[in-house]
Scaffold this motif. Structure first.
Motif, PDB file in Angstrom:
ATOM      1  N   GLU A   1      14.448  -0.115  -0.877  1.00  0.00           N
ATOM      2  CA  GLU A   1      13.232   0.635  -0.540  1.00  0.00           C
ATOM      3  C   GLU A   1      13.499   1.579   0.632  1.00  0.00           C
ATOM      4  O   GLU A   1      13.060   2.740   0.627  1.00  0.00           O
TER       5      GLU A   1
ATOM      6  N   HIS B   1      -2.970   0.306  -3.664  1.00  0.00           N
ATOM      7  CA  HIS B   1      -1.816  -0.600  -3.627  1.00  0.00           C
ATOM      8  C   HIS B   1      -1.035  -0.552  -4.947  1.00  0.00           C
ATOM      9  O   HIS B   1      -1.572  -0.184  -5.995  1.00  0.00           O
ATOM     10  N   LEU B   2       0.204  -0.954  -4.860  1.00  0.00           N
ATOM     11  CA  LEU B   2       1.053  -1.120  -6.042  1.00  0.00           C
ATOM     12  C   LEU B   2       1.531  -2.556  -6.100  1.00  0.00           C
ATOM     13  O   LEU B   2       1.983  -3.111  -5.085  1.00  0.00           O
TER      14      LEU B   2
ATOM     15  N   SER C   1      -0.865  -0.477 -10.828  1.00  0.00           N
ATOM     16  CA  SER C   1      -1.578   0.153  -9.727  1.00  0.00           C
ATOM     17  C   SER C   1      -2.845  -0.623  -9.424  1.00  0.00           C
ATOM     18  O   SER C   1      -3.595  -0.992 -10.341  1.00  0.00           O
TER      19      SER C   1
ATOM     20  N   ARG D   1       0.853  -1.188   0.000  1.00  0.00           N
ATOM     21  CA  ARG D   1       0.000   0.000   0.000  1.00  0.00           C
ATOM     22  C   ARG D   1       0.885   1.232   0.000  1.00  0.00           C
ATOM     23  O   ARG D   1       1.794   1.365   0.832  1.00  0.00           O
ATOM     24  N   LEU D   2       0.606   2.174  -0.926  1.00  0.00           N
ATOM     25  CA  LEU D   2       1.400   3.386  -1.046  1.00  0.00           C
ATOM     26  C   LEU D   2       0.470   4.569  -1.264  1.00  0.00           C
ATOM     27  O   LEU D   2      -0.198   4.657  -2.290  1.00  0.00           O
TER      28      LEU D   2
ATOM     29  N   GLU E   1       0.741   7.607  -2.376  1.00  0.00           N
ATOM     30  CA  GLU E   1       1.653   8.486  -3.099  1.00  0.00           C
ATOM     31  C   GLU E   1       1.068   8.821  -4.465  1.00  0.00           C
ATOM     32  O   GLU E   1       0.264   8.065  -5.006  1.00  0.00           O
TER      33      GLU E   1
ATOM     34  N   ARG F   1       9.356   3.115  -8.360  1.00  0.00           N
ATOM     35  CA  ARG F   1       9.680   1.810  -7.771  1.00  0.00           C
ATOM     36  C   ARG F   1      10.245   0.853  -8.823  1.00  0.00           C
ATOM     37  O   ARG F   1      10.867  -0.149  -8.481  1.00  0.00           O
TER      38      ARG F   1
ATOM     39  N   PRO G   1       0.918   8.918  -8.547  1.00  0.00           N
ATOM     40  CA  PRO G   1       1.335   7.890  -9.508  1.00  0.00           C
ATOM     41  C   PRO G   1       2.765   8.052  -9.999  1.00  0.00           C
ATOM     42  O   PRO G   1       3.481   7.065 -10.173  1.00  0.00           O
TER      43      PRO G   1
ATOM     44  N   HIS H   1       5.318   9.168  -8.477  1.00  0.00           N
ATOM     45  CA  HIS H   1       6.284   8.734  -7.461  1.00  0.00           C
ATOM     46  C   HIS H   1       6.276   7.225  -7.326  1.00  0.00           C
ATOM     47  O   HIS H   1       7.327   6.594  -7.187  1.00  0.00           O
ATOM     48  N   ARG H   2       5.095   6.629  -7.400  1.00  0.00           N
ATOM     49  CA  ARG H   2       4.992   5.165  -7.372  1.00  0.00           C
ATOM     50  C   ARG H   2       5.813   4.541  -8.499  1.00  0.00           C
ATOM     51  O   ARG H   2       6.461   3.512  -8.323  1.00  0.00           O
TER      52      ARG H   2
END
Length: 243
Positions: free
Chosen positions: A177, A124-125, A120, A65-66, A68, A76, A70, A72-73
């Motif tokens: 991370e 969550h991601l 996405s 779960r993030l 943030e 990852r 999109p 910034h996600r």
């Protein structure tokens, strides 16, 4: 390497795809979780392409779960690529033949060893990871012009099982991370560029609508590929890249 604190682990005999399983389980998760499948019946790569998974290869998804934006996600993808680089190098005992290819591939001796797929799932991601541990797909299973697929066993003679790969990757990911959360994308970007394939080489970035050819200069602070073209510098957010 010990299993990282705070990360769950689920190992399944077979699923359609680990990213699909992540989507089903995400609402009930209390924290980040790795989902490993020994077999997949409907594995997917980028842009919905089929992902071949011979027996013994690696397929897993980290779902987290993030809260943030999109953009910034999406960074990852670089965190995961670095973690894969770290994990494979540690398992083989040598990272000399490894390289990273924008936006989401890990290379070994110039061939594609692994791919990463981010999806996405509401809050969550899902970070899906596929690694050719034992066998690589045939040339006919990849699009024309793509890098040749390679396997870890075929290139190094080292046989690694999926669960050993998961153990190494989970630990490496947790470390990267933590660095990303603590220090931001700058440190991740610098580390990624130090391992990148093709800086200074001519590359073509191809989307469904067009393509851009130029010299691969860098990856910018937003994670975009920067090409120097005849019309100036162009920053590209998403594309398939061919050298």
């Amino acid at each position: 390497m010990s299993w990282p604190e705070g990360y769950g682990r689920l190992v399944l005999a077979q699923v359609d795809s680990t990213n699909a399983e992540a989507a089903r389980r995400a609402p009930g998760l209390a924290g980040p979780e790795w989902i490993l499948a020994r077999a997949q019946s409907a594995a997917r790569g980028r842009r919905g392409r089929a992902w071949a998974m011979p027996e013994g290869n690696f397929a897993a998804t980290l779902v987290m779960r993030l809260d943030e934006p999109p953009e910034h996600r999406a960074l990852r993808s670089f965190v995961a690529a670095l973690a894969l680089f770290d994990a494979v190098g540690a398992l083989v005992g040598d990272d000399a033949g490894l390289a990273l290819k924008w936006p989401n591939d890990v290379l070994l001796n110039g061939g594609k060893l692994a791919g990463i797929l981010l999806e996405s799932l509401g809050p969550h991601l899902a970070i899906g990871v596929g690694v050719n541990l034992i066998a690589a797909p045939g040339a006919g299973q990849v699009e024309p012009g793509a890098l040749r697929p390679v396997s870890l066993l075929g290139e190094t003679g080292v046989r690694v099982g999926p669960e050993a790969m998961l153990e190494a990757l989970a630990g490496a990911y947790a470390a990267r991370e933590a660095a990303f959360v603590t220090y931001g994308f700058g440190a991740i970007r610098t580390a990624w560029l130090a391992r990148a394939m093709g800086i200074g080489a001519v590359a073509t970035a191809r989307t469904a609508r067009d393509e851009t050819t130029g010299t691969f200069e860098t990856v910018d602070e937003a994670g975009h590929l920067v090409l120097k073209t005849a019309k100036g510098r162009v920053a590209i957010a998403a594309a398939d890249v061919f050298f």
